[in-house]
Motif scaffolding. Structure first.
Motif, PDB file in Angstrom:
ATOM      1  N   PHE A 150       0.830  -1.213   0.000  1.00  0.00           N
ATOM      2  CA  PHE A 150       0.000   0.000   0.000  1.00  0.00           C
ATOM      3  C   PHE A 150       0.865   1.264   0.000  1.00  0.00           C
ATOM      4  CE2 PHE A 150      -1.829   3.274   2.910  1.00  0.00           C
ATOM      5  CZ  PHE A 150      -2.677   3.847   1.976  1.00  0.00           C
ATOM      6  N   ILE A 151       1.882   1.314   0.851  1.00  0.00           N
ATOM      7  CA  ILE A 151       2.769   2.489   0.898  1.00  0.00           C
ATOM      8  C   ILE A 151       3.466   2.681  -0.447  1.00  0.00           C
ATOM      9  CG2 ILE A 151       4.859   3.435   1.945  1.00  0.00           C
ATOM     10  CD1 ILE A 151       2.385   3.672   3.701  1.00  0.00           C
ATOM     11  N   GLY A 152       3.920   1.584  -1.037  1.00  0.00           N
ATOM     12  CA  GLY A 152       4.584   1.687  -2.337  1.00  0.00           C
ATOM     13  C   GLY A 152       3.676   2.246  -3.408  1.00  0.00           C
ATOM     14  N   GLN A 153       2.426   1.789  -3.447  1.00  0.00           N
ATOM     15  CA  GLN A 153       1.497   2.288  -4.459  1.00  0.00           C
ATOM     16  C   GLN A 153       1.126   3.739  -4.210  1.00  0.00           C
ATOM     17  OE1 GLN A 153       0.745   0.971  -7.306  1.00  0.00           O
ATOM     18  NE2 GLN A 153      -0.459   2.794  -7.793  1.00  0.00           N
ATOM     19  N   ALA A 154       1.019   4.131  -2.935  1.00  0.00           N
ATOM     20  CA  ALA A 154       0.749   5.535  -2.607  1.00  0.00           C
ATOM     21  C   ALA A 154       1.900   6.420  -3.096  1.00  0.00           C
ATOM     22  CB  ALA A 154       0.545   5.694  -1.104  1.00  0.00           C
ATOM     23  N   LEU A 155       3.129   5.944  -2.935  1.00  0.00           N
ATOM     24  CA  LEU A 155       4.292   6.698  -3.436  1.00  0.00           C
ATOM     25  C   LEU A 155       4.294   6.762  -4.961  1.00  0.00           C
ATOM     26  CD1 LEU A 155       7.119   5.410  -1.052  1.00  0.00           C
ATOM     27  CD2 LEU A 155       6.106   7.712  -1.105  1.00  0.00           C
ATOM     28  N   PHE A 156       3.858   5.691  -5.609  1.00  0.00           N
ATOM     29  CA  PHE A 156       3.778   5.694  -7.074  1.00  0.00           C
ATOM     30  C   PHE A 156       2.794   6.763  -7.544  1.00  0.00           C
ATOM     31  CE2 PHE A 156       2.225   4.175 -11.199  1.00  0.00           C
ATOM     32  CZ  PHE A 156       3.398   3.828 -11.831  1.00  0.00           C
ATOM     33  N   TRP A 157       1.654   6.839  -6.872  1.00  0.00           N
ATOM     34  CA  TRP A 157       0.675   7.878  -7.210  1.00  0.00           C
ATOM     35  C   TRP A 157       1.278   9.269  -7.009  1.00  0.00           C
ATOM     36  CZ3 TRP A 157      -1.320  11.307  -3.428  1.00  0.00           C
ATOM     37  CH2 TRP A 157      -2.252  12.217  -3.940  1.00  0.00           C
ATOM     38  N   LEU A 210      10.910   8.914  -8.340  1.00  0.00           N
ATOM     39  CA  LEU A 210      10.048   8.513  -7.233  1.00  0.00           C
ATOM     40  C   LEU A 210       9.171   7.332  -7.638  1.00  0.00           C
ATOM     41  CD1 LEU A 210       9.035   8.914  -4.385  1.00  0.00           C
ATOM     42  CD2 LEU A 210       7.441  10.666  -5.242  1.00  0.00           C
ATOM     43  N   MET A 211       8.720   7.309  -8.876  1.00  0.00           N
ATOM     44  CA  MET A 211       7.915   6.177  -9.347  1.00  0.00           C
ATOM     45  C   MET A 211       8.722   4.881  -9.297  1.00  0.00           C
ATOM     46  SD  MET A 211       6.050   8.128 -12.549  1.00  0.00           S
ATOM     47  CE  MET A 211       5.290   6.650 -13.241  1.00  0.00           C
ATOM     48  N   ILE A 212       9.990   4.955  -9.692  1.00  0.00           N
ATOM     49  CA  ILE A 212      10.842   3.764  -9.640  1.00  0.00           C
ATOM     50  C   ILE A 212      11.095   3.351  -8.187  1.00  0.00           C
ATOM     51  CG2 ILE A 212      13.175   2.901 -10.110  1.00  0.00           C
ATOM     52  CD1 ILE A 212      13.120   4.612 -12.686  1.00  0.00           C
ATOM     53  N   PHE A 213      11.377   4.339  -7.318  1.00  0.00           N
ATOM     54  CA  PHE A 213      11.602   4.030  -5.906  1.00  0.00           C
ATOM     55  C   PHE A 213      10.351   3.407  -5.278  1.00  0.00           C
ATOM     56  CE2 PHE A 213      11.182   5.409  -1.435  1.00  0.00           C
ATOM     57  CZ  PHE A 213      12.253   4.706  -0.894  1.00  0.00           C
ATOM     58  N   SER A 214       9.190   3.902  -5.666  1.00  0.00           N
ATOM     59  CA  SER A 214       7.943   3.364  -5.102  1.00  0.00           C
ATOM     60  C   SER A 214       7.768   1.895  -5.445  1.00  0.00           C
ATOM     61  CB  SER A 214       6.746   4.165  -5.627  1.00  0.00           C
ATOM     62  OG  SER A 214       6.468   3.848  -6.986  1.00  0.00           O
ATOM     63  N   ARG A 215       8.259   1.507  -6.611  1.00  0.00           N
ATOM     64  CA  ARG A 215       8.145   0.108  -7.009  1.00  0.00           C
ATOM     65  C   ARG A 215       9.066  -0.784  -6.168  1.00  0.00           C
ATOM     66  NH1 ARG A 215       4.055  -1.721 -10.085  1.00  0.00           N
ATOM     67  NH2 ARG A 215       5.409  -3.058 -11.333  1.00  0.00           N
ATOM     68  N   GLY A 246      -5.237   2.828  -8.279  1.00  0.00           N
ATOM     69  CA  GLY A 246      -4.395   1.732  -7.806  1.00  0.00           C
ATOM     70  C   GLY A 246      -4.109   1.833  -6.316  1.00  0.00           C
ATOM     71  N   ALA A 247      -3.868   3.052  -5.826  1.00  0.00           N
ATOM     72  CA  ALA A 247      -3.619   3.248  -4.393  1.00  0.00           C
ATOM     73  C   ALA A 247      -4.843   2.871  -3.567  1.00  0.00           C
ATOM     74  CB  ALA A 247      -3.208   4.694  -4.125  1.00  0.00           C
ATOM     75  N   LEU A 248      -6.024   3.210  -4.051  1.00  0.00           N
ATOM     76  CA  LEU A 248      -7.250   2.858  -3.331  1.00  0.00           C
ATOM     77  C   LEU A 248      -7.467   1.348  -3.318  1.00  0.00           C
ATOM     78  CD1 LEU A 248      -9.677   5.651  -4.632  1.00  0.00           C
ATOM     79  CD2 LEU A 248      -8.594   5.500  -2.369  1.00  0.00           C
ATOM     80  N   VAL A 249      -7.166   0.687  -4.425  1.00  0.00           N
ATOM     81  CA  VAL A 249      -7.322  -0.762  -4.489  1.00  0.00           C
ATOM     82  C   VAL A 249      -6.360  -1.452  -3.514  1.00  0.00           C
ATOM     83  CG1 VAL A 249      -7.034  -2.798  -5.962  1.00  0.00           C
ATOM     84  CG2 VAL A 249      -8.193  -0.777  -6.849  1.00  0.00           C
ATOM     85  N   SER A 250      -5.117  -0.954  -3.435  1.00  0.00           N
ATOM     86  CA  SER A 250      -4.156  -1.567  -2.510  1.00  0.00           C
ATOM     87  C   SER A 250      -4.564  -1.314  -1.064  1.00  0.00           C
ATOM     88  CB  SER A 250      -2.743  -1.039  -2.768  1.00  0.00           C
ATOM     89  OG  SER A 250      -2.654   0.351  -2.503  1.00  0.00           O
ATOM     90  N   LEU A 251      -5.195  -0.176  -0.783  1.00  0.00           N
ATOM     91  CA  LEU A 251      -5.712   0.090   0.562  1.00  0.00           C
ATOM     92  C   LEU A 251      -6.821  -0.906   0.906  1.00  0.00           C
ATOM     93  CD1 LEU A 251      -5.901   1.791   3.142  1.00  0.00           C
ATOM     94  CD2 LEU A 251      -7.454   3.346   1.899  1.00  0.00           C
ATOM     95  N   PHE A 252      -7.685  -1.180  -0.059  1.00  0.00           N
ATOM     96  CA  PHE A 252      -8.745  -2.172   0.143  1.00  0.00           C
ATOM     97  C   PHE A 252      -8.162  -3.534   0.502  1.00  0.00           C
ATOM     98  CE2 PHE A 252     -10.799  -5.721  -2.155  1.00  0.00           C
ATOM     99  CZ  PHE A 252     -11.958  -5.849  -1.387  1.00  0.00           C
TER     100      PHE A 252
END
Length: 485
Positions: free
Chosen positions: A94-101, A111-116, A181-187
């Motif tokens: 979830f944290i990773g996807q939030a950072l991607f967003w 930052l997108m690469i780091f989030s992955r 995607g961030a919302l889906v990972s939170l779910f």
């Protein structure tokens, strides 16, 4: 808690646990669903060739920590419990996807690469913890079906990503697509919390009602040297286990490395004349068809594996189907090829996934699954760069398809090797699940004493007798913990 309640509870547990993978699969495949939209967003910053490498880095960055972490986290799963690890790992996703967003909002590819990387720290180890979590409830009954259903729900996430993300990106841009995607990972993280709560409740009720626990009692503390020795002790794993790992490595590297480029490949090969949004939607529809095949096929093949066994034979069949699907993508309209690749994924997962549980003692299952996924991620880390190099060298992904089809050929070799080694060891992986007893505790595998009910797909009565004789012998001796030691 009585046995009837436990029977009902394990299906409730499975329902919640399976949706853990929904968010993980959705977010892993997110860049693939909007590859060309991301390129359009960054085209003033990066050339087409540079972007090709940066795009593939979004996947290699995800896999980099997972060359080692599933192996280590698998050991932790064995020691502190799969439920606790599921919560921690799902939170990392979830944290990773939030950072991607946030990276898409700020326009930062770095930052997108780091989030992955952050998402990857949790993502692949999540497979390890979840496999242990589910095996705990289904080891002796319907394990392949349970893992097949988990695959189906996970791939439903991939399918929904391919359907939803291009449409959201067309209206709200890549910021909107990554935000969903961030919302889906939170779910999925919330679902993990619920499943972990139910699991702990069942364990507590068992302790009160029967003096039993679904979790291993806390072990005595060990020093660093003892822990490291346990972690690196590979003698417990048989040659058959390593052959299964090698087959899995080449099979799933071939499938998921194709998935990374599938939407872009289909778009540029068949729909390049359309406007970008329409082309992405059309291409993503075909990729979603591949995942729809696994949503349907995963549980069906799982039922067949539980009923008939023949796991190593199915691994070989999956490799053949994958090779045909990869090569046919070069010359045929994508409908049949993507379905074939989806069928190969369904068969391979249902055949290989449960096999590890029957080749490993329960107390080492987390580490065994960790090794399996660490090896897979080594492939996921390396292969995308080869794919990008081939694309830049030849201008299309056709050469990459030939390259990935070769992986299917090597998977077929290791599938055959597994079959031959399994034959020498009494055909344990060819048996039905009802012929295999729980290997927890005494660690024995026994074959039911009813020859009339033996697996009809065995080659002969003699093969059955060999299996019975070998399995009646102590295959899991406690002084030498590995299967077929």
């Amino acid at each position: 808690m009585n046995s009837v309640t436990n029977e009902n509870s394990r299906w409730i547990i499975l329902a919640f646990a399976a949706f853990t993978m929904f968010g993980n699969y959705y977010c892993f495949d997110l860049p693939a669903a909007m590859k060309d939209s991301i390129h359009s967003y960054f085209e003033l910053q990066f050339s087409k060739e540079t972007y090709e490498y940066l795009y593939n880095t979004l996947f290699t960055a995800y896999s980099l920590p997972n060359i080692f972490l599933p192996f280590i986290n698998g050991y932790l799963v064995d020691k502190i419990g799969s439920g606790t690890m599921l919560v921690a790992l799902s939170f990392a996703v979830f944290i990773g996807q939030a950072l991607f967003w946030f990276g898409t909002v700020t326009g930062s590819m770095s930052l997108m690469i780091f989030s992955r990387v952050v998402a990857g720290i949790g993502g692949e180890s999540l497979f390890v913890a979840l496999s242990n979590f589910i095996t705990k409830y289904f080891r002796t009954k319907e394990l392949s079906l349970a893992l097949g259903l988990t695959l189906a729900i996970g791939n439903l996430g991939s399918m929904m990503n391919m359907i939803i993300t291009p449409r959201v990106c067309g209206t709200y841009g890549i910021r909107g697509g990554s935000g969903v995607g961030a919302l889906v990972s939170l779910f999925s993280f919330v679902v993990v919390l619920v499943s972990n709560y139910i699991d702990k409740h069942i364990a507590a009720m068992n302790q009160m009602g029967r003096g039993l626990s679904l979790h291993r009692p806390a072990s005595n503390s060990k020093g660093f040297r003892e822990v490291l020795t346990d972690l690196l002790n590979f003698k417990e794993f048989s040659s058959l286990y390593w052959s299964i790992c090698a087959c899995s490595f080449f099979l799933f590297t071939g499938i998921l490395s194709f998935n990374n480029i599938a939407a872009s490949y289909i778009l540029n090969k068949w729909f390049s004349a359309l406007p970008l949004q329409a082309a992405e939607i059309q291409a993503s529809n075909y990729v979603s068809l591949m995942w729809l095949t696994t949503v349907i096929g995963g549980p069906l093949v799982g039922c067949l594996v539980d009923e008939y066994g023949v796991r190593t034979r199915l691994a070989m069949i999956a490799a053949v189907i994958l090779g045909v699907g990869q090569l046919s993508m070069i010359v045929f309209y994508p409908t049949i090829p993507v379905v074939l690749i989806g069928v190969a994924y369904s068969i391979g997962y249902a055949a290989i996934g449960p096999s590890v549980a029957y080749l490993t003692d329960a107390e080492d299952l987390g580490r065994a699954n960790g090794i399996l996924y660490s090896l897979q991620n080594l492939g996921f880390f390396i292969v995308p760069y080869f794919v990008a190099t081939l694309k830049n060298s030849y201008g299309t992904y056709d050469s990459s398809q030939v390259f990935l089809a070769a992986f299917a050929g090597v998977a077929l070799y290791f599938g055959y090797k597994s079959y031959m080694e399994n034959t020498q060891k009494g055909h344990v992986l060819e048996l039905r699940i009802d012929q295999l007893q729980d290997v927890r505790g005494a660690g024995m595998v026994e074959l039911k004493e009813v020859q009339a009910d033996y697996n009809p797909l065995m080659d002969s009565d003699q093969e059955y007798e060999d299996a019975k004789r070998m399995l009646d012998f102590n295959f899991y001796p406690r002084k030498s913990k590995g299967a077929f030691s």
